[in-house]
Design a protein around this motif. Sequence first.
Motif, PDB file in Angstrom:
ATOM      1  N   ASN A  82       0.823  -1.206   0.000  1.00 41.89           N
ATOM      2  CA  ASN A  82       0.000   0.000   0.000  1.00 41.89           C
ATOM      3  C   ASN A  82       0.862   1.263   0.000  1.00 41.89           C
ATOM      4  O   ASN A  82       0.669   2.159  -0.819  1.00 41.89           O
ATOM      5  N   PHE A  83       1.816   1.360   0.910  1.00 39.88           N
ATOM      6  CA  PHE A  83       2.620   2.568   1.035  1.00 39.88           C
ATOM      7  C   PHE A  83       3.651   2.712  -0.082  1.00 39.88           C
ATOM      8  O   PHE A  83       4.092   3.808  -0.385  1.00 39.88           O
ATOM      9  N   TRP A  84       4.049   1.602  -0.687  1.00 42.86           N
ATOM     10  CA  TRP A  84       5.080   1.669  -1.719  1.00 42.86           C
ATOM     11  C   TRP A  84       4.474   1.951  -3.094  1.00 42.86           C
ATOM     12  O   TRP A  84       5.032   2.695  -3.880  1.00 42.86           O
ATOM     13  N   ILE A  85       3.319   1.356  -3.379  1.00 43.78           N
ATOM     14  CA  ILE A  85       2.774   1.384  -4.733  1.00 43.78           C
ATOM     15  C   ILE A  85       1.578   2.331  -4.889  1.00 43.78           C
ATOM     16  O   ILE A  85       1.484   3.054  -5.882  1.00 43.78           O
ATOM     17  N   VAL A  86       0.659   2.317  -3.945  1.00 42.99           N
ATOM     18  CA  VAL A  86      -0.590   3.075  -4.092  1.00 42.99           C
ATOM     19  C   VAL A  86      -0.339   4.552  -3.771  1.00 42.99           C
ATOM     20  O   VAL A  86       0.144   4.874  -2.683  1.00 42.99           O
ATOM     21  N   PRO A  87      -0.668   5.454  -4.695  1.00 42.09           N
ATOM     22  CA  PRO A  87      -0.516   6.888  -4.405  1.00 42.09           C
ATOM     23  C   PRO A  87      -1.387   7.285  -3.215  1.00 42.09           C
ATOM     24  O   PRO A  87      -2.484   6.751  -3.010  1.00 42.09           O
ATOM     25  N   ALA A  88      -0.910   8.240  -2.429  1.00 44.35           N
ATOM     26  CA  ALA A  88      -1.609   8.655  -1.202  1.00 44.35           C
ATOM     27  C   ALA A  88      -3.059   9.052  -1.463  1.00 44.35           C
ATOM     28  O   ALA A  88      -3.937   8.781  -0.649  1.00 44.35           O
ATOM     29  N   ALA A  89      -3.329   9.659  -2.590  1.00 45.26           N
ATOM     30  CA  ALA A  89      -4.683  10.104  -2.898  1.00 45.26           C
ATOM     31  C   ALA A  89      -5.655   8.946  -3.063  1.00 45.26           C
ATOM     32  O   ALA A  89      -6.863   9.116  -2.916  1.00 45.26           O
ATOM     33  N   PHE A  90      -5.150   7.752  -3.350  1.00 44.19           N
ATOM     34  CA  PHE A  90      -6.008   6.595  -3.597  1.00 44.19           C
ATOM     35  C   PHE A  90      -6.053   5.609  -2.429  1.00 44.19           C
ATOM     36  O   PHE A  90      -6.696   4.582  -2.517  1.00 44.19           O
ATOM     37  N   ARG A  91      -5.362   5.915  -1.336  1.00 44.74           N
ATOM     38  CA  ARG A  91      -5.366   5.027  -0.175  1.00 44.74           C
ATOM     39  C   ARG A  91      -6.634   5.211   0.634  1.00 44.74           C
ATOM     40  O   ARG A  91      -7.138   6.317   0.785  1.00 44.74           O
ATOM     41  N   VAL A  92      -7.121   4.113   1.182  1.00 46.65           N
ATOM     42  CA  VAL A  92      -8.265   4.180   2.079  1.00 46.65           C
ATOM     43  C   VAL A  92      -7.740   4.599   3.444  1.00 46.65           C
ATOM     44  O   VAL A  92      -6.804   3.996   3.960  1.00 46.65           O
ATOM     45  N   PRO A  93      -8.327   5.664   4.048  1.00 57.40           N
ATOM     46  CA  PRO A  93      -7.818   6.112   5.348  1.00 57.40           C
ATOM     47  C   PRO A  93      -8.114   5.113   6.445  1.00 57.40           C
ATOM     48  O   PRO A  93      -8.961   4.309   6.375  1.00 57.40           O
TER      49      PRO A  93
END
Length: 93
Positions: A82-93
């Motif tokens: 999640n932290f390496w690949i998924v851009p912050a804008a697309f992460r589920v909080p």
Amino acid sequence: SFRAMEAFLQKRLATQSQAAMVAAKTTVAQFAVFPPYLVAIFSYMGLAEGLTLPEVQTKVHQRVPEAFIGGCAFWPAVNIINFWIVPAAFRVP
């Protein structure tokens, strides 16, 4: 909130490598965010099941440690991805 913690780490570790940033975020998520989440979810489940407060407390004391240990086998790998690949804008909080 987790987003505030993530922003704090981003500022604090801005000069670190991406690997160091991912490791820090994963560690915080696993040891600072996950345990309170487990307490909340098992408390809610107990109350939803109609348990008394002492019974909910017993359920939390029994289930949280085993759920945490089980989560340690799964969530760090997911968080690293999640932290390496998924851009912050697309992460589920």
